[in-house]
Design a protein around this motif. Sequence first.
Motif, PDB file in Angstrom:
ATOM      1  N   LEU A   1      13.674   4.729  -2.788  1.00  0.00           N
ATOM      2  CA  LEU A   1      12.460   4.507  -3.565  1.00  0.00           C
ATOM      3  C   LEU A   1      11.416   3.754  -2.745  1.00  0.00           C
ATOM      4  O   LEU A   1      10.220   4.050  -2.838  1.00  0.00           O
ATOM      5  N   GLU A   2      11.846   2.807  -1.929  1.00  0.00           N
ATOM      6  CA  GLU A   2      10.910   2.038  -1.113  1.00  0.00           C
ATOM      7  C   GLU A   2      10.064   2.951  -0.218  1.00  0.00           C
ATOM      8  O   GLU A   2       8.868   2.726  -0.039  1.00  0.00           O
ATOM      9  N   LYS A   3      10.683   3.993   0.318  1.00  0.00           N
ATOM     10  CA  LYS A   3       9.955   4.915   1.197  1.00  0.00           C
ATOM     11  C   LYS A   3       8.866   5.683   0.457  1.00  0.00           C
ATOM     12  O   LYS A   3       7.933   6.194   1.083  1.00  0.00           O
ATOM     13  N   LYS A   4       8.983   5.794  -0.880  1.00  0.00           N
ATOM     14  CA  LYS A   4       8.034   6.578  -1.668  1.00  0.00           C
ATOM     15  C   LYS A   4       6.928   5.732  -2.282  1.00  0.00           C
ATOM     16  O   LYS A   4       5.957   6.276  -2.808  1.00  0.00           O
ATOM     17  N   LEU A   5       7.079   4.407  -2.235  1.00  0.00           N
ATOM     18  CA  LEU A   5       6.102   3.521  -2.858  1.00  0.00           C
ATOM     19  C   LEU A   5       5.042   3.085  -1.846  1.00  0.00           C
ATOM     20  O   LEU A   5       5.347   2.794  -0.690  1.00  0.00           O
ATOM     21  N   ASP A   6       3.822   2.992  -2.303  1.00  0.00           N
ATOM     22  CA  ASP A   6       2.695   2.600  -1.453  1.00  0.00           C
ATOM     23  C   ASP A   6       2.885   1.154  -1.002  1.00  0.00           C
ATOM     24  O   ASP A   6       2.906   0.238  -1.831  1.00  0.00           O
ATOM     25  N   PRO A   7       3.014   0.907   0.305  1.00  0.00           N
ATOM     26  CA  PRO A   7       3.206  -0.476   0.777  1.00  0.00           C
ATOM     27  C   PRO A   7       1.993  -1.366   0.533  1.00  0.00           C
ATOM     28  O   PRO A   7       2.107  -2.592   0.623  1.00  0.00           O
TER      29      PRO A   7
ATOM     30  N   ILE B   1      12.360  -5.154  -4.949  1.00  0.00           N
ATOM     31  CA  ILE B   1      10.999  -4.775  -4.561  1.00  0.00           C
ATOM     32  C   ILE B   1      10.059  -5.334  -5.626  1.00  0.00           C
ATOM     33  O   ILE B   1      10.343  -5.261  -6.821  1.00  0.00           O
ATOM     34  N   LEU B   2       8.915  -5.887  -5.196  1.00  0.00           N
ATOM     35  CA  LEU B   2       7.933  -6.423  -6.133  1.00  0.00           C
ATOM     36  C   LEU B   2       6.593  -5.736  -5.961  1.00  0.00           C
ATOM     37  O   LEU B   2       6.227  -5.352  -4.844  1.00  0.00           O
ATOM     38  N   ARG B   3       5.889  -5.568  -7.073  1.00  0.00           N
ATOM     39  CA  ARG B   3       4.495  -5.167  -6.958  1.00  0.00           C
ATOM     40  C   ARG B   3       3.725  -6.380  -6.450  1.00  0.00           C
ATOM     41  O   ARG B   3       3.906  -7.492  -6.932  1.00  0.00           O
ATOM     42  N   ARG B   4       2.884  -6.183  -5.461  1.00  0.00           N
ATOM     43  CA  ARG B   4       2.230  -7.307  -4.790  1.00  0.00           C
ATOM     44  C   ARG B   4       1.431  -8.191  -5.752  1.00  0.00           C
ATOM     45  O   ARG B   4       1.461  -9.419  -5.642  1.00  0.00           O
ATOM     46  N   ASP B   5       0.727  -7.540  -6.708  1.00  0.00           N
ATOM     47  CA  ASP B   5      -0.090  -8.360  -7.595  1.00  0.00           C
ATOM     48  C   ASP B   5       0.730  -9.059  -8.671  1.00  0.00           C
ATOM     49  O   ASP B   5       0.186  -9.762  -9.518  1.00  0.00           O
ATOM     50  N   ASN B   6       2.051  -8.875  -8.629  1.00  0.00           N
ATOM     51  CA  ASN B   6       2.946  -9.610  -9.527  1.00  0.00           C
ATOM     52  C   ASN B   6       3.422 -10.917  -8.892  1.00  0.00           C
ATOM     53  O   ASN B   6       4.105 -11.710  -9.536  1.00  0.00           O
ATOM     54  N   ILE B   7       3.065 -11.130  -7.632  1.00  0.00           N
ATOM     55  CA  ILE B   7       3.464 -12.344  -6.915  1.00  0.00           C
ATOM     56  C   ILE B   7       2.348 -13.375  -7.027  1.00  0.00           C
ATOM     57  O   ILE B   7       1.227 -13.157  -6.566  1.00  0.00           O
TER      58      ILE B   7
END
Length: 259
Positions: free
Chosen positions: A199-205, A216-222
């Motif tokens: 899944l990590e390979k398919k998600l926009d970094p 894995i975290l959504r960046r704006d959730n940090i």
Amino acid sequence: MTKPESQTVPSADTDEPMRTLIVDDEPLAVERMQVICAKLGSLSVVGTANDGEAALRLAKALRPDLVLLDMTMPGMDGLEVARKLAGMAGDDGAGPAVIFVTAHDNFAVEAFDCDAVDYVLKPVAKDRLSRAIDRAVERRGSLREDAGSKWLKELWVPHRSELIRLETSQVGRVDAERDYVRLHVGDRSYLLLQTIAGLEKKLDPAQFIRIHRSTILRRDNIRGLRHDGLGVWSAELENGEALRIGRTYLSKVKAMAGR
């Protein structure tokens, strides 16, 4: 088994009827499905098959958008057919959508693990099939919109006896659970048969970052990063929760924060 009058490749217009293949080992069941499909303007039946091998031959020749697939058939069953159909990628990079149509209610989990659009029980009601078709049409549109994008924009997850579409932007956190991932959306979570590495390979970094081998975290959730001493760091989430950052991923997380 019926043959189509034409094998013209369909246009990319999502308003075009979905070219549909009906697969069922009972001729009467095929006939009933043809009658129902004839009443749905969003479908165009291009062929029928009475067993799995014939279904795969026709799917390869006709490139249908959708397969209405029986689950239990002699020889190759519906699950095996669905897995093989998934490898028949079209212009959008995906195989035909699959809706299982079956008299058995005990294969739903396996069906959704095959990325089926829906699971419809016999006897089939027109309204129920119509809702399943709407999902297939929506998915086709989403796939074509995403065809030019490298990153995944949506996920279809099993929930009870149906599939739910989740936009990846809705997912705040992903946790690994063996061969599955748990997707956290607000105060709810959903299991999906997918490894976290896959899944990590398919998600926009630009939107997601892996902070641990299991997270894995959504960046704006940090909300921030916290140093806990002895080289240990944690990510603080918007809900106040703190998650430990794995040493392997620490430098990347710090780089996100400009450190």
